[in-house]
Structures are given as C-alpha cells and as structure tokens.
Design a protein around this motif. Structure first.
Motif, PDB file in Angstrom:
ATOM      1  N   ALA A   1      -7.537   0.045   4.235  1.00 18.93           N
ATOM      2  CA  ALA A   1      -8.710  -0.013   5.109  1.00 18.93           C
ATOM      3  C   ALA A   1      -9.201  -1.447   5.272  1.00 18.93           C
ATOM      4  CB  ALA A   1      -9.819   0.868   4.544  1.00 18.93           C
ATOM      5  N   LEU A   2      -9.205  -2.203   4.169  1.00 14.04           N
ATOM      6  CA  LEU A   2      -9.645  -3.596   4.243  1.00 14.04           C
ATOM      7  C   LEU A   2      -8.726  -4.413   5.152  1.00 14.04           C
ATOM      8  CD1 LEU A   2     -11.475  -5.899   3.266  1.00 14.04           C
ATOM      9  CD2 LEU A   2      -9.933  -6.172   1.308  1.00 14.04           C
TER      10      LEU A   2
ATOM     11  N   LEU B   1      -6.583   5.831  -4.269  1.00 16.31           N
ATOM     12  CA  LEU B   1      -7.851   5.249  -3.832  1.00 16.31           C
ATOM     13  C   LEU B   1      -7.709   3.739  -3.654  1.00 16.31           C
ATOM     14  CD1 LEU B   1     -10.870   5.600  -3.260  1.00 16.31           C
ATOM     15  CD2 LEU B   1     -11.295   5.304  -5.709  1.00 16.31           C
ATOM     16  N   ALA B   2      -7.032   3.078  -4.591  1.00 16.34           N
ATOM     17  CA  ALA B   2      -6.807   1.638  -4.464  1.00 16.34           C
ATOM     18  C   ALA B   2      -5.934   1.320  -3.256  1.00 16.34           C
ATOM     19  CB  ALA B   2      -6.158   1.094  -5.744  1.00 16.34           C
TER      20      ALA B   2
ATOM     21  N   GLY C   1     -13.884   9.052  -1.467  1.00 13.58           N
ATOM     22  CA  GLY C   1     -15.138   8.850  -2.177  1.00 13.58           C
ATOM     23  C   GLY C   1     -15.979  10.110  -2.248  1.00 13.58           C
TER      24      GLY C   1
ATOM     25  N   GLU D   1      -5.612   3.106  -0.459  1.00 14.01           N
ATOM     26  CA  GLU D   1      -6.344   3.328   0.793  1.00 14.01           C
ATOM     27  C   GLU D   1      -7.441   2.287   0.984  1.00 14.01           C
ATOM     28  OE1 GLU D   1      -6.845   4.779   4.412  1.00 14.01           O
ATOM     29  OE2 GLU D   1      -5.265   5.297   2.980  1.00 14.01           O
ATOM     30  N   ALA D   2      -8.082   1.852  -0.101  1.00 14.52           N
ATOM     31  CA  ALA D   2      -9.092   0.803   0.013  1.00 14.52           C
ATOM     32  C   ALA D   2      -8.464  -0.495   0.518  1.00 14.52           C
ATOM     33  CB  ALA D   2      -9.774   0.576  -1.333  1.00 14.52           C
TER      34      ALA D   2
ATOM     35  N   LEU E   1     -10.619   6.790   3.312  1.00 13.40           N
ATOM     36  CA  LEU E   1     -11.285   6.185   2.150  1.00 13.40           C
ATOM     37  C   LEU E   1     -12.637   6.858   1.905  1.00 13.40           C
ATOM     38  CD1 LEU E   1     -11.338   3.962  -0.019  1.00 13.40           C
ATOM     39  CD2 LEU E   1     -12.374   2.451   1.696  1.00 13.40           C
TER      40      LEU E   1
ATOM     41  N   THR F   1       0.814  -1.216   0.000  1.00 13.90           N
ATOM     42  CA  THR F   1       0.000   0.000   0.000  1.00 13.90           C
ATOM     43  C   THR F   1       0.845   1.262   0.000  1.00 13.90           C
ATOM     44  OG1 THR F   1      -0.148  -0.046   2.434  1.00 13.90           O
ATOM     45  CG2 THR F   1      -1.882  -1.172   1.191  1.00 13.90           C
TER      46      THR F   1
ATOM     47  N   THR G   1     -11.261   3.809   8.164  1.00 13.98           N
ATOM     48  CA  THR G   1     -11.961   4.042   6.895  1.00 13.98           C
ATOM     49  C   THR G   1     -12.197   5.513   6.583  1.00 13.98           C
ATOM     50  OG1 THR G   1     -14.099   3.788   8.027  1.00 13.98           O
ATOM     51  CG2 THR G   1     -13.128   1.810   7.069  1.00 13.98           C
TER      52      THR G   1
END
Length: 365
Positions: A49-50, A42-43, A115, A45-46, A111, A30, A108
């Motif tokens: 977060a996951l 964005l990818a 969005g 951070e997604a 993220l 990441t 999150t």
C-alpha cells in the motif's frame, strides 16, 4: 512543511531512476513475505500500500515535469487510456479528486480490512467493508455524473514514459521549486548545413524496381500498424461516447453498485452462495444491457474486455472456490512441489491460498 515537500520533490527528480528501481525491487519482495513469519501478510500489504500510494504521487509529479518541458518529445504515442483520463483530470476537478480517492481506497482497502480483522469483531469488520464499498460507489457515481460516460479502470492516467528518459534540464528543478538554471536555447544549425539549397540526387537503389518474384507486402505490413487511426486524431474527451439511452445508464449504474449489494448480503450473514449468485446475475445483466461499442472506440472496448475477464474471479468465491478451484489448485501445488524449478512457485501459492479464505479484498469484485 512546504519547504520539506519541495526538498523531497527536488530529491526525487534528481534520483528518479534509482527510486524507480527501489520501488520495483520492494514490490517484488511483497510477493515473498506472506507465510514467512507472524503477521507477514500484514507487513506485505502495508509495504504494498505504501509503494502504491507513493508511486501515485511520484507519477503525478513526474507527469507535471514531463509536460512542462517543451523540448521533450515522446518516442511512442500516448496510450489512449492515458490520453482520455488525463483530459478529464485536467478538465474537471471533481473528477480528478474522485478518481484519485477511488485509487487511494483501492490501494489501501485490503490493509484496512486486515486491521479491522485484528482489532474488531467479525460483524464490525463487515460493517467496515460495507462503508468502504459505499464510499467507492458514491465516488464512481460522481465520476459518472461528470463524464456521462462509462467509468474506465483505472480512472487516472498511468505512467506513459520511462522516468530515466527525462531530459537533464528537468533534473535540476521541480514543479514547486524555482528553476536553478535558465532554459538553454535550441542548438544552432551546423555551418555545413547553412545555405544548403542543392537538391539531393535520388539513389540508384530507389530507382531500381524490385525483383519480379518479390512483393511489397512486407513493407505494408510494417507501415500499417504505425498509421494513424481515427482514435489517434479524435479529441481526448471524445474517445468514449456519452451514454445515450436509459438502458446504457442502467447498465453502468448496476455495474457500479454490484459490489455494494454483494458485501451487504455477506454482512447480513445470509447464505454466501446466494450473495454470489446475485452478484453474478447482476454482472450478467449489466453485460447484456450495455451497448456494443464501435470498432473505433478502443478505450471502451478495452474496458468491457477487462470487465469480462474479471468474471474469472467468481471461481475464487463461495462454493466454486471451496468445491472446485481450491481442490484443483492444492492438487496442482502438491504436484509442482516435487518438480525442480517449480517448488518455489508452489510454496508461494500454498502460502497465499489461506489468505483467500480469510480476507474479502484478496478476490474483491
């Protein structure tokens, strides 16, 4: 749904070491994604977060497994922060759910901001940030009301053991599954140790005095750090003393509401330096009003030390960032770009610098 969850938990406990290695590898990736392609941040951070959310669930599950195994004895003592937060999570359900909700939001929030920035206007993005900070303030005030003590961060216990150290008996069952194998009995005493009542004769090395020029200070230096302290034997809930005076309460409350005041001023399109100076003044006021923890209150002292270190983040906001920190950082990156071995680090930092200008939660208070 429950059977699928149980199967996943069984898979987790059987492959805990492999899953931990995969989590660590993906977490490292990441840091390399931003700037590599369109919407790479964005990818990144997604994925981050996951990983954080799943790690939170894994830590909760593995902690239950470790606590349920009566034969497991930790090699190292439990950290005081983990001991304190775990005691409150077990004692009060309101604290437990508020603390977990705060951590989920913290994992999150960036993220969500990304969005909002892509789907809504700038004004609505700041409204969303104000809503997030309002929820966090409410949850922290709930924890403050329950504990009547300063809020520590993180508010939930952290993993205090190596997943690979779980005994084999734990690998065949999970908290939601019926054990597949009955617990084995304790190992029997070897025959050569039974009825052994002959005292051990002292060794000659133990009876020989040390040389005249040699002291025992090295032995004392080794043993003193391993001696029990007052915090180690204190009840878990008493590791942080309750807030005693109105001044103590005021210091904690204004520290909790400080980020909400800051983002509210930014969302109102006021001068960002005025909002920054207001937040800094509130931070300094809270620091001066808070009590001085005793020498034995290591959990509270560590929390206040973390808050003091967080003051460095003010260098990454407002005019301090635009006129001082960013020019210095960009100059350092340009110099490091021509140094063998540092060029990769400089390129990573160069990709991250624009994100500080675009998103609030990269350097959130």
């Amino acid at each position: 749904m429950s059977s699928a969850l149980a199967r996943y938990e069984d898979f987790l406990v059987k492959n805990v070491s492999t899953i931990s290695s995969v989590e660590s590898t993906l977490r490292s990736i990441t840091w390399l994604l931003p700037g590599r392609f369109k919407d790479a941040e964005l990818a990144s951070e997604a994925l981050s977060a996951l990983l954080n959310v799943t790690s939170l669930y894994h830590d909760t599950l593995l902690a239950k497994i470790a606590q349920s195994d009566t034969r497991r004895k930790p090699i190292l003592p439990v950290p005081l922060h983990t001991k304190y937060t775990r005691a409150w999570c077990e004692k009060n359900r309101s604290y437990q759910w508020a603390a977990r909700a705060v951590e989920l939001i913290r994992f999150t929030q960036l993220l969500i901001e990304m969005g909002l920035r892509r789907k809504f206007s700038e004004k609505n993005r700041w409204r969303g940030i104000v809503v997030i900070e309002s929820i966090k303030v409410i949850l922290r005030l709930v924890m403050l009301r329950v504990t009547r003590r300063p809020i520590v961060s993180p508010a939930i216990p952290e993993r205090d053991f190596d997943p690979a150290s779980l005994p084999p008996s734990s690998i065949h069952s999970s908290p939601t599954l019926v054990p597949t194998t009955p617990p084995t009995s304790l190992p029997a005493t070897p025959d050569h140790l039974k009825n052994n009542h002959v005292p051990l004769q002292p060794s000659s090395l133990m009876m020989t005095p040390p040389p005249p020029g040699r002291s025992d200070s090295s032995i004392e230096d080794y043993l003193l750090p391993k001696a029990l302290t007052t915090s180690a034997v204190r009840p878990s809930l008493q590791l942080v003393a309750p807030l005693a005076s109105i001044q103590d309460w005021l210091a904690e409350v204004i520290y909790i509401v400080r980020p909400l005041i800051y983002v509210s001023m930014l969302s109102a399109h006021r001068h960002k330096d005025r909002a920054l100076l207001t937040a800094l003044a509130i931070d300094i006021l809270s620091r001066n009003l808070r009590r001085a923890p005793s020498s034995s209150s290591s959990v509270e002292r560590d929390e206040y030390a973390r808050r003091d270190r967080d003051l460095v983040w003010y260098l990454f906001r407002g005019s301090a960032w635009e006129l001082y920190t960013r020019p210095k950082l960009e100059s350092l990156v340009e110099k490091a770009a021509h140094v063998p071995g540092l060029s990769l680090i400089s390129s990573l930092v160069k990709d991250w610098v624009p994100l500080i200008d675009e998103y609030y939660y990269y350097t959130a208070l």
